[in-house]
Design a protein around this motif. Structure first.
Motif, mmCIF file in Angstrom:
data_model
loop_
_atom_site.group_PDB
_atom_site.id
_atom_site.type_symbol
_atom_site.label_atom_id
_atom_site.label_comp_id
_atom_site.label_asym_id
_atom_site.label_seq_id
_atom_site.Cartn_x
_atom_site.Cartn_y
_atom_site.Cartn_z
ATOM 1 N N VAL A 128 6.677 0.613 -7.151
ATOM 2 C CA VAL A 128 5.176 0.002 -7.001
ATOM 3 C C VAL A 128 5.213 -1.448 -6.201
ATOM 4 O O VAL A 128 4.403 -1.617 -5.187
ATOM 5 N N GLU A 129 5.949 -2.387 -6.888
ATOM 6 C CA GLU A 129 5.874 -3.594 -6.281
ATOM 7 C C GLU A 129 6.389 -3.460 -4.918
ATOM 8 O O GLU A 129 5.752 -4.394 -3.983
ATOM 9 N N ASP A 189 3.569 -2.191 -2.580
ATOM 10 C CA ASP A 189 2.585 -3.191 -2.586
ATOM 11 C C ASP A 189 2.919 -4.093 -1.578
ATOM 12 O O ASP A 189 1.993 -4.529 -0.807
ATOM 13 N N LYS A 218 2.184 -2.798 1.865
ATOM 14 C CA LYS A 218 0.820 -2.693 2.022
ATOM 15 C C LYS A 218 0.232 -4.120 2.482
ATOM 16 O O LYS A 218 -0.628 -4.273 3.362
ATOM 17 N N ASP A 219 0.662 -5.254 1.599
ATOM 18 C CA ASP A 219 0.365 -6.417 1.836
ATOM 19 C C ASP A 219 0.789 -6.800 3.380
ATOM 20 O O ASP A 219 -0.049 -7.582 4.217
ATOM 21 N N ALA A 277 -2.751 -11.708 -4.253
ATOM 22 C CA ALA A 277 -3.828 -10.651 -4.202
ATOM 23 C C ALA A 277 -5.268 -11.023 -4.253
ATOM 24 O O ALA A 277 -6.347 -10.419 -3.888
#
Length: 259
Positions: free
Chosen positions: A165-166, A169, A172-173, A62
């Motif tokens: 959500v993990e 994410d 998205k990453d 992140a």
């Protein structure tokens, strides 16, 4: 992980090419014999190094994401790093959000009615999500996309929401860094990671669906438009899933044969 080229583009686009503090343009005009001079810098809100300003609280993945970067001129980059007591992480996130809102408002006032997204007539628009059971098809969609949207169901337990959500994410990453992964090994690692998450969600009774909408970003009448594929990923309970044809019509049993 270093800041990817796609992440840099997102940071610069959201900031409108201006410092988030003084809002000065961070590229000077070129001359007859020289290129423009760039003095904009992607500053970390939470530092990458342990001894840096505002360090701690973010994992390695992140730290170099666009949410942790703010575009500043070289003067204000130096100032925020020298004065972390005043420019806290919370304060910088607030400055970034306010500046992004100012950029959006400025663009709406100057190009209202001109800049828009329209369906690309060269491609059929998806009316149903494709069921994702393997990492390769989803990875191919990720590599093609320039924007990402998602949906997840209501009524989830805290544990279920955390796992979904993990996964989102992770998608998205990968959207942010896909352009920087150009090796077969890197692609295979991404496919395996995505497939592993899809499998874990399936074990808990959730299905993953994805679609790629081919859009064109058009600036003014008569313009050809820039390709703008949008990836949509949804995670839904398997109990609510329905099989659909290519036109998005749900069917069961013999219904398809009767259409």
């Amino acid at each position: 992980m270093a800041v990817s080229e796609k992440t840099r583009k997102i940071v610069w686009a959201e900031a409108g090419g201006r410092c988030a503090i003084c809002r000065s343009e961070v590229v000077t005009p070129g001359t007859a014999c020289d290129d423009p001079s760039v003095f904009g810098e992607e500053a970390h809100i939470v530092a990458r190094s342990k001894g840096g300003p505002r360090a701690g609280g973010l994992d390695a993945g992140a730290v170099d994401g666009h949410a942790n970067l703010i575009l500043l001129c070289s003067k204000h980059h130096k100032q925020v790093d020298d004065q972390p007591g005043h420019f806290t992480a919370e304060r910088l996130r607030e400055i970034k959000a306010q500046h992004a809102a100012w950029v959006r408002l400025s663009l709406e006032e100057t190009v209202q009615g001109r800049l828009r997204l329209v369906p690309d007539p060269s491609f059929p628009q998806p009316r149903a999500l494709a069921l994702v059971v393997r990492g390769n098809p989803l990875w191919n969609m990720i590599k093609t996309s320039v924007a990402f949207e998602y949906a997840l169901p209501d009524g989830l337990s805290d544990d279920e929401e955390a796992q979904i959500v993990e996964f989102l994410d992770l998608v998205k990453d990968y959207c942010d860094i896909a352009l920087d992964i150009d090796s077969v090994r890197g692609s295979r690692d991404a496919e395996k990671a995505l497939e592993s998450y899809v499998g874990k969600l399936a074990e808990r009774g959730f299905l993953v669906g994805a679609s790629l909408r081919r859009m064109l970003l058009i600036d003014g009448p008569g313009q050809v438009g820039t390709p703008w594929p949008i990836l949509r990923v949804e995670v839904q309970p398997a109990s609510l899933a329905a099989v659909a044809d290519e036109r998005g019509r749900a069917y069961f049993g013999e219904q398809r044969a009767q259409d």
